[in-house]
Motif scaffolding. Structure first.
Motif, PDB file in Angstrom:
ATOM      1  N   ALA A  21       2.196   5.156 -11.185  1.00  0.00           N
ATOM      2  CA  ALA A  21       2.700   6.437 -10.687  1.00  0.00           C
ATOM      3  C   ALA A  21       4.077   6.263 -10.044  1.00  0.00           C
ATOM      4  N   ALA A  22       4.273   5.151  -9.333  1.00  0.00           N
ATOM      5  CA  ALA A  22       5.585   4.888  -8.728  1.00  0.00           C
ATOM      6  C   ALA A  22       6.635   4.636  -9.798  1.00  0.00           C
ATOM      7  N   HIS A  23       6.264   3.890 -10.845  1.00  0.00           N
ATOM      8  CA  HIS A  23       7.193   3.689 -11.966  1.00  0.00           C
ATOM      9  C   HIS A  23       7.592   5.038 -12.568  1.00  0.00           C
ATOM     10  N   ASP A  24       6.589   5.877 -12.796  1.00  0.00           N
ATOM     11  CA  ASP A  24       6.865   7.178 -13.413  1.00  0.00           C
ATOM     12  C   ASP A  24       7.756   8.040 -12.517  1.00  0.00           C
ATOM     13  N   ALA A  25       7.548   7.920 -11.207  1.00  0.00           N
ATOM     14  CA  ALA A  25       8.319   8.748 -10.272  1.00  0.00           C
ATOM     15  C   ALA A  25       9.734   8.237 -10.074  1.00  0.00           C
ATOM     16  N   SER A  26      10.001   6.998 -10.460  1.00  0.00           N
ATOM     17  CA  SER A  26      11.308   6.404 -10.171  1.00  0.00           C
ATOM     18  C   SER A  26      12.447   7.133 -10.887  1.00  0.00           C
ATOM     19  N   ALA A  27      12.177   7.694 -12.064  1.00  0.00           N
ATOM     20  CA  ALA A  27      13.239   8.401 -12.779  1.00  0.00           C
ATOM     21  C   ALA A  27      13.713   9.614 -11.984  1.00  0.00           C
ATOM     22  N   GLU A  28      12.773  10.363 -11.401  1.00  0.00           N
ATOM     23  CA  GLU A  28      13.148  11.536 -10.613  1.00  0.00           C
ATOM     24  C   GLU A  28      13.875  11.125  -9.335  1.00  0.00           C
ATOM     25  N   HIS A  29      13.399  10.071  -8.678  1.00  0.00           N
ATOM     26  CA  HIS A  29      14.096   9.563  -7.503  1.00  0.00           C
ATOM     27  C   HIS A  29      15.519   9.145  -7.868  1.00  0.00           C
ATOM     28  N   GLY A  30      15.654   8.494  -9.024  1.00  0.00           N
ATOM     29  CA  GLY A  30      16.980   8.058  -9.467  1.00  0.00           C
ATOM     30  C   GLY A  30      17.906   9.223  -9.728  1.00  0.00           C
ATOM     31  N   ARG A  31      17.373  10.304 -10.325  1.00  0.00           N
ATOM     32  CA  ARG A  31      18.210  11.480 -10.586  1.00  0.00           C
ATOM     33  C   ARG A  31      18.695  12.111  -9.276  1.00  0.00           C
ATOM     34  N   ALA A  89      22.220   9.261   3.054  1.00  0.00           N
ATOM     35  CA  ALA A  89      20.818   9.644   3.277  1.00  0.00           C
ATOM     36  C   ALA A  89      20.029   9.601   1.969  1.00  0.00           C
ATOM     37  N   ALA A  90      20.647  10.089   0.881  1.00  0.00           N
ATOM     38  CA  ALA A  90      19.967  10.044  -0.427  1.00  0.00           C
ATOM     39  C   ALA A  90      19.752   8.605  -0.869  1.00  0.00           C
ATOM     40  N   PHE A  91      20.759   7.751  -0.635  1.00  0.00           N
ATOM     41  CA  PHE A  91      20.598   6.349  -1.002  1.00  0.00           C
ATOM     42  C   PHE A  91      19.479   5.703  -0.178  1.00  0.00           C
ATOM     43  N   ASP A  92      19.441   5.984   1.125  1.00  0.00           N
ATOM     44  CA  ASP A  92      18.404   5.385   1.969  1.00  0.00           C
ATOM     45  C   ASP A  92      17.014   5.778   1.485  1.00  0.00           C
ATOM     46  N   GLN A  93      16.859   7.030   1.027  1.00  0.00           N
ATOM     47  CA  GLN A  93      15.565   7.447   0.486  1.00  0.00           C
ATOM     48  C   GLN A  93      15.212   6.643  -0.757  1.00  0.00           C
ATOM     49  N   TRP A  94      16.199   6.455  -1.642  1.00  0.00           N
ATOM     50  CA  TRP A  94      15.965   5.653  -2.836  1.00  0.00           C
ATOM     51  C   TRP A  94      15.620   4.220  -2.468  1.00  0.00           C
ATOM     52  N   ALA A  95      16.388   3.641  -1.526  1.00  0.00           N
ATOM     53  CA  ALA A  95      16.178   2.243  -1.148  1.00  0.00           C
ATOM     54  C   ALA A  95      14.798   2.056  -0.519  1.00  0.00           C
ATOM     55  N   ASP A  96      14.390   2.977   0.351  1.00  0.00           N
ATOM     56  CA  ASP A  96      13.061   2.873   0.966  1.00  0.00           C
ATOM     57  C   ASP A  96      11.972   2.951  -0.102  1.00  0.00           C
ATOM     58  N   PHE A  97      12.144   3.886  -1.022  1.00  0.00           N
ATOM     59  CA  PHE A  97      11.163   4.030  -2.102  1.00  0.00           C
ATOM     60  C   PHE A  97      11.077   2.740  -2.922  1.00  0.00           C
ATOM     61  N   TYR A  98      12.225   2.206  -3.305  1.00  0.00           N
ATOM     62  CA  TYR A  98      12.179   1.084  -4.245  1.00  0.00           C
ATOM     63  C   TYR A  98      11.793  -0.226  -3.566  1.00  0.00           C
ATOM     64  N   ARG A  99      12.243  -0.415  -2.322  1.00  0.00           N
ATOM     65  CA  ARG A  99      11.801  -1.618  -1.603  1.00  0.00           C
ATOM     66  C   ARG A  99      10.292  -1.585  -1.400  1.00  0.00           C
ATOM     67  N   GLY A 100       9.770  -0.394  -1.092  1.00  0.00           N
ATOM     68  CA  GLY A 100       8.323  -0.263  -0.940  1.00  0.00           C
ATOM     69  C   GLY A 100       7.579  -0.578  -2.223  1.00  0.00           C
ATOM     70  N   LEU A 101       8.127  -0.138  -3.364  1.00  0.00           N
ATOM     71  CA  LEU A 101       7.502  -0.430  -4.649  1.00  0.00           C
ATOM     72  C   LEU A 101       7.477  -1.928  -4.911  1.00  0.00           C
ATOM     73  N   MET A 102       8.589  -2.596  -4.706  1.00  0.00           N
ATOM     74  CA  MET A 102       8.640  -4.040  -4.958  1.00  0.00           C
ATOM     75  C   MET A 102       7.695  -4.777  -4.016  1.00  0.00           C
ATOM     76  N   LEU A 103       7.613  -4.334  -2.757  1.00  0.00           N
ATOM     77  CA  LEU A 103       6.723  -4.983  -1.804  1.00  0.00           C
ATOM     78  C   LEU A 103       5.268  -4.840  -2.229  1.00  0.00           C
ATOM     79  N   ARG A 104       4.871  -3.640  -2.685  1.00  0.00           N
ATOM     80  CA  ARG A 104       3.490  -3.454  -3.149  1.00  0.00           C
ATOM     81  C   ARG A 104       3.183  -4.341  -4.345  1.00  0.00           C
ATOM     82  N   GLU A 105       4.132  -4.476  -5.246  1.00  0.00           N
ATOM     83  CA  GLU A 105       3.909  -5.347  -6.404  1.00  0.00           C
ATOM     84  C   GLU A 105       3.712  -6.788  -5.974  1.00  0.00           C
TER      85      GLU A 105
END
Length: 482
Positions: free
Chosen positions: A83-93, A113-129
């Motif tokens: 689900a996080a992979h699928d959501a990453s495209a929308e976060h990226g847009r 602020a938009a970058f920080d949201q992306w960075a928090d999302f993606y760092r969290g994804l990598m950490l969960r993996e």
């Protein structure tokens, strides 16, 4: 564990680029650094496109699929990560939209602020993996699994490896070498479509999954993503049992990739590795909605669409619904439903196809294939067995197709009255001896489409792209180029 090390290295590269872009934005906001628009765009492209087109598909193919096959203990974790992979495209847009707004005169703090949201999302994804997925892999995969993954792992993307190196050189110190401003390498038409370039893509290395949500559709699609280029060609397969994008078009991919196109093969809902579905309405329009969802997920604004049989019907449905997103159309053995004026309906081939769905046996498969192509002597026992295995691997698809026919026998819309609305250039290719969709349907398309040409192959059945692959490939390349 070469494959796993490759994925770990990718995490490190993405983390480094997140840090580099964060530092660059902070320095711009503090007034200590002038904005380098090209550098910011390239950083954002790396952070959004590399995961979507390289890193995530590799994880899904090598790790997710194999873990699912070994245990159900990881189902909840895999569902969350998918689900996080699928959501990453929308976060990226969202990030890219904020960057465009800033470069058009917007506020740096809004972009930050938009970058920080992306960075928090993606760092969290990598950490969960790393914290949740890795222990499951170590617990449930064998040495043979790891060896198989090593054998299947495709090398790092040369395009993104080179981009990363350019970004490191141009980024400000201390996160980079400070050799900016960033400059994209020169690209000429000859380097984009050089006839001497040659590559061969594989089925496993190009396999991808994506979650789409389009209207009432919420499902996972399987597709292949081959090559790179400024223009994209999408290939849509036919409706035969066991069909897939790769099975339909494996003789046609390399010539287009080597000509400089990105080639995407979508497995329609209800076929191959895509999710099952019962279609009670128009199958053509269902596939068109799925295609829009796929293009949106891949951030492809416009594409040439090549469709065979059902794929041709779906290409026309998409062109009617989204005309601005179509470059050119290539239609083979399909494009509109409706009756033939020369052959009783349903045709001989369609009767055999429906019988095969109801009774998927090797004998019924051979009966259908004997009229599918003009010269069936080229069909081997290995091909028959592979096709049968593909069919039987997804009995849910077979059963759902039969249910769909029962709910709506006319799955494919007759677009004859609306063909004149399509202004995109179209190449219609037909087999003179097509016993599934007769030649007069191709003539209806030629008559109705406003900007079309027709090529008819002698001694050719319903599979022109396979039966006459060399000439077919040349026709399509020339049509798309002109």
């Amino acid at each position: 564990m070469h494959a796993f090390q490759l994925l770990a290295d990718e995490h490190q590269s993405l983390a480094a680029m997140l840090h580099a872009m964060h530092f660059t934005l902070k320095e711009i906001a503090a007034g200590r650094l002038s904005a380098d628009a090209a550098l910011l765009r390239a950083m954002a492209h790396y952070l959004t496109a590399y995961p979507q087109h390289c890193h995530h598909p590799r994880e899904e193919r090598l790790l997710f699929e194999r873990l699912r096959a070994r245990t159900d203990a990881g189902d909840a974790v895999l569902a969350e990560l998918q689900a996080a992979h699928d959501a990453s495209a929308e976060h990226g847009r969202t990030l890219l939209t904020a960057l465009d707004a800033y470069l058009a005169g917007g506020d740096i703090h809004t972009l930050s602020a938009a970058f920080d949201q992306w960075a928090d999302f993606y760092r969290g994804l990598m950490l969960r993996e790393e914290q949740q997925l890795l222990p499951l892999l170590r617990a449930h995969l064998s040495a043979d699994d790891w060896a198989a993954m090593d054998a299947e792992a495709d090398p790092p993307s040369a395009e993104f490896t080179a981009l990363f190196s350019r970004l490191v050189a141009a980024a400000p110190a201390p996160v980079g070498l400070g050799q900016g401003p960033y400059v994209e390498p020169a690209v000429t038409p000859s380097t984009v479509r050089s006839p001497v370039m040659s590559s061969s893509v594989s089925e496993a290395a190009t396999s991808r999954f994506v979650r789409i949500r389009e209207g009432d559709l919420d499902l996972q699609l399987h597709y292949h993503d081959c090559g790179q280029g400024a223009e994209t060609v999408v290939m849509l397969h036919g409706s035969g049992p066991g069909a897939s994008g790769w099975a339909n078009f494996n003789r046609n991919i390399d010539p287009l990739v080597n000509a400089g196109y990105r080639v995407v093969l979508m497995d329609c809902p209800g076929w191959s590795k895509s999710d099952p579905i019962v279609c009670t309405g128009s199958r053509s329009e269902l596939n068109a909605r799925a295609l829009k969802g796929l293009l949106d997920a891949l951030a492809i604004d416009k594409a040439h669409i090549l469709g065979n049989s059902m794929g041709g019907h779906s290409a026309v449905a998409f062109a009617l619904a989204h005309p601005s997103r179509v470059g050119k159309l290539v239609l083979m053995g399909g494009g509109t439903g409706g009756p033939s004026q020369s052959v009783p309906m349903p045709t001989e081939g369609i009767k055999l196809l429906q019988a095969l769905y109801r009774e998927p046996t090797i004998d019924n498969l051979k009966k259908m294939m004997s009229v599918f192509v003009f010269d069936s002597s080229s069909l081997t026992e290995a091909l028959f067995q592979t096709r049968l295995d593909n069919m039987l691997a997804r009995r849910d698809h077979l059963e759902n197709f039969v249910k769909s026919l029962a709910a709506n026998p006319k799955q494919f819309t007759d677009y004859g009255p609306r063909l004149s609305e399509i202004t995109a250039p179209a190449l219609i290719i037909w087999g003179r001896d097509d016993r599934f969709v007769p030649l007069d349907i191709g003539l209806r398309l030629l008559w109705g489409l406003g900007n079309a040409q027709l090529h008819v192959f002698n001694r050719c059945g319903h599979w022109a792209q396979w039966e006459h692959a060399e000439v077919f490939n040349r026709l399509v390349r020339d049509f798309l180029r002109d």
